[in-house]
Design a protein around this motif. Structure first.
Motif, PDB file in Angstrom:
ATOM      1  N   HIS A 121       0.841  -1.203   0.000  1.00  0.00           N
ATOM      2  CA  HIS A 121       0.000   0.000   0.000  1.00  0.00           C
ATOM      3  C   HIS A 121       0.879   1.257   0.000  1.00  0.00           C
ATOM      4  O   HIS A 121       0.640   2.191  -0.777  1.00  0.00           O
ATOM      5  N   GLU A 122       1.911   1.263   0.846  1.00  0.00           N
ATOM      6  CA  GLU A 122       2.803   2.429   0.901  1.00  0.00           C
ATOM      7  C   GLU A 122       3.578   2.594  -0.400  1.00  0.00           C
ATOM      8  O   GLU A 122       3.760   3.709  -0.889  1.00  0.00           O
ATOM      9  N   HIS A 181       1.501   4.318  -2.879  1.00  0.00           N
ATOM     10  CA  HIS A 181       1.489   5.787  -2.800  1.00  0.00           C
ATOM     11  C   HIS A 181       2.682   6.365  -3.558  1.00  0.00           C
ATOM     12  O   HIS A 181       2.589   7.436  -4.148  1.00  0.00           O
ATOM     13  N   TYR A 190      -3.787  11.418   3.188  1.00  0.00           N
ATOM     14  CA  TYR A 190      -4.150  11.167   1.797  1.00  0.00           C
ATOM     15  C   TYR A 190      -5.653  11.333   1.621  1.00  0.00           C
ATOM     16  O   TYR A 190      -6.418  11.247   2.579  1.00  0.00           O
ATOM     17  N   GLU A 243      -6.330   6.749  -1.187  1.00  0.00           N
ATOM     18  CA  GLU A 243      -6.302   5.575  -0.320  1.00  0.00           C
ATOM     19  C   GLU A 243      -6.784   4.335  -1.057  1.00  0.00           C
ATOM     20  O   GLU A 243      -6.165   3.277  -0.989  1.00  0.00           O
ATOM     21  N   HIS A 270      -3.854   7.805   6.876  1.00  0.00           N
ATOM     22  CA  HIS A 270      -4.545   7.047   5.832  1.00  0.00           C
ATOM     23  C   HIS A 270      -6.024   6.938   6.185  1.00  0.00           C
ATOM     24  O   HIS A 270      -6.436   5.952   6.789  1.00  0.00           O
TER      25      HIS A 270
HETATM   26 ZN    ZN Z   1      -2.410   5.167   2.448  1.00  0.00          ZN
END
Ligand code: ZN
Length: 493
Positions: A136-137, A140, A187, A192, A245
């Motif tokens: 997930h990171e 981004h 975010y 997200e 988040h």
């Molecule tokens: Zn996030």
């Protein structure tokens, strides 16, 4: 609280960096390889992104102190490398860091810097869930969300907000180490879900079960609810995963639905590897940061403690310790500062800490054998008139521990007395106390045939909510039982 030799101001770790990012952007429109979207927030060349990232990384390090090293850090780097292999941006050199913080959080900055906290590692049940968080990171970063999010600032740190209310005077706020809030960007909802989608994709490409993203989000949700339950309705706005988040109720459902677009992945979720990596890891505050037990704050590394009155909630933040009593509106702030001139405590208060302020008479005193000084003056706390009492205790020449008390006008005499005891409770720990007062740790145990959540929870080093904490920590729903022979996490001292 983290100790620095002088003053450990937390300089806006990401806030200032966001400004740098905006200055470096060049106007252009290009297609993002991860999302397939046209982006007007132009791409920073990878080289520039790396140098911006490196300077941001230094700020993160300033804010959090040393990153963790050893088996836990190696484990995270290994999982991160697996996930990062299959992203659309091979130009980015990904680097993974474990922040020594009990708060559950993860975040990323341009240049491939990805951070995950010790608190998050404790909450995850297996390697696949960690891979989901890192994916997930990374999402981004590949979707280049960082350059787009500079406009939403989020003030972090309960202490800062309370203190500015308490002292009211910007001069005093500065003297107390304010202007030092950590700003981090949150975010947008769209970013997200995009990062979740990319995280699910990277999970699958790395051979993990893509449902691990949803399963970790579920845990976060359960953890947050339990924290709120324990704290009562007065939950504090902490710098946690949810503040960076935003989570909407449909995020878990969406992540689970997206995972169905991918094959189930390898059978091994890496539960054993994960449990081995976190076995023995500190849970909650560490000796480096000081930790709270009951009404006491201990800093075994530096060797001191103090007690706050019964019923006060203590919150240990990187910059200071804040204790507050909702009923009376009283706030206690504790921090430290240095001065190279090595003044005596009274001179320190009148000519350094609160120089030029109308604080009346400064009285010299001693606190458990240490030189100290104190003063009281009128101020306000949360808009109400209050007496502000300050105290500086000389730890070593030129090094002071400081109390600031905001006592609302009309507070009972017993509260005032108890607060006086708080400032005078500050003392050095003996060597045997330093050795015997230990932080909590994660211990991995095998469930025996007769074990239940209740029997394992009974071994947890908490005075309340033992079974609820055990269930959340291990991702067990209410009523769900144990599997004999399986490894579970408990928290021990
Ligand atoms: Zn996030």
């Amino acid at each position: 609280m983290r100790m620095r030799t002088t003053q450990w101001t937390v300089t806006g770790a990401l806030g200032k960096g966001a400004l740098v990012v905006s200055l470096l952007m060049v106007g252009a429109c290009s297609v993002n390889p991860a999302t397939g979207e046209k982006q007007f927030t132009a791409f920073m060349p990878a080289g520039q992104e790396a140098s911006v990232g490196a300077s941001e990384h230094e700020k993160v390090q300033q804010a959090y102190g040393k990153f963790m090293t050893g088996p836990v850090a190696d484990y995270v780097s290994r999982v991160g490398a697996k996930v990062a292999t299959n992203t659309e941006r091979p130009d980015v050199q990904y680097k993974f860091f474990v922040i020594d913080s009990p708060i559950v959080n993860a975040f990323a900055i341009p240049g491939g810097y990805v951070y995950v906290s010790r608190g998050l590692l404790a909450l995850a049940n297996n390697e696949a869930e960690i891979a989901g968080v890192l994916g997930h990171e990374i999402g981004h970063i590949t979707a280049r969300h960082s350059a787009e999010r500079m406009s939403h600032g989020l003030l972090v740190g309960l202490g800062a907000a309370v203190l500015s209310a308490a002292v009211g005077d910007p001069g005093v706020s500065r003297a107390a180490g304010l202007g030092s809030e950590l700003y981090i960007k949150s975010y947008s909802r769209g970013q997200e879900s995009q990062a979740d989608e990319l995280g699910v994709r990277y999970l699958s490409h790395a051979g993990y079960d893509p449902q691990a993203m949803a399963s970790f989000l579920k845990k976060l949700d359960a953890q947050t609810k339990l924290e709120q339950q324990i704290a009562g309705s007065a939950s504090q706005s902490e710098f946690n995963y949810f503040s960076t988040h935003p989570v909407t109720s449909d995020r878990i459902v969406q992540a689970s639905a997206q995972a169905q677009n991918y094959p189930a992945g390898s059978n091994d979720d890496g539960r054993g590897t994960h449990m081995r990596a976190i076995n023995g890891m500190i849970y909650g505050d560490s000796p480096e940061q000081g930790f709270v037990k009951g009404n006491n704050f201990y800093h075994t590394k530096l060797g001191f403690m103090f007690s706050v009155p019964n019923g006060f909630a203590i919150n240990n933040t990187p910059a200071q310790v804040v204790a507050a009593d909702k009923a009376s509106g009283t706030v206690v702030l504790f921090d430290a500062a240095g001065n190279a001139q090595k003044p005596d405590p009274a001179t320190y208060i009148s000519q350094v800490w609160l120089a030029g302020k109308d604080i009346g008479k400064v009285d010299s005193t001693t606190v458990n054998g240490m030189r100290a000084a104190t003063a009281a003056f009128a101020g306000s706390v949360n808009g109400k008139a209050a007496t502000i009492r300050v105290m500086a205790i000389e730890w070593e020449p030129g090094q002071f521990f400081r109390f600031q008390l905001a006592i609302p006008t009309g507070a009972s005499a017993s509260i005032v007395n108890e607060l006086k005891r708080t400032t005078y409770s500050f003392r050095r720990l003996t060597d045997s106390e330093k050795a015997s007062i230990r932080p909590a740790r994660i211990q991995i145990v095998n469930a025996g045939p007769s074990d239940t959540p209740a029997t394992l929870a009974a071994r947890m080093a908490f005075s309340s909510y033992r079974e609820e904490r055990f269930r959340v920590l291990n991702g067990l729903a209410t009523g769900e039982g144990l599997n004999g022979g399986t490894q579970y996490k408990i928290v021990v001292e």
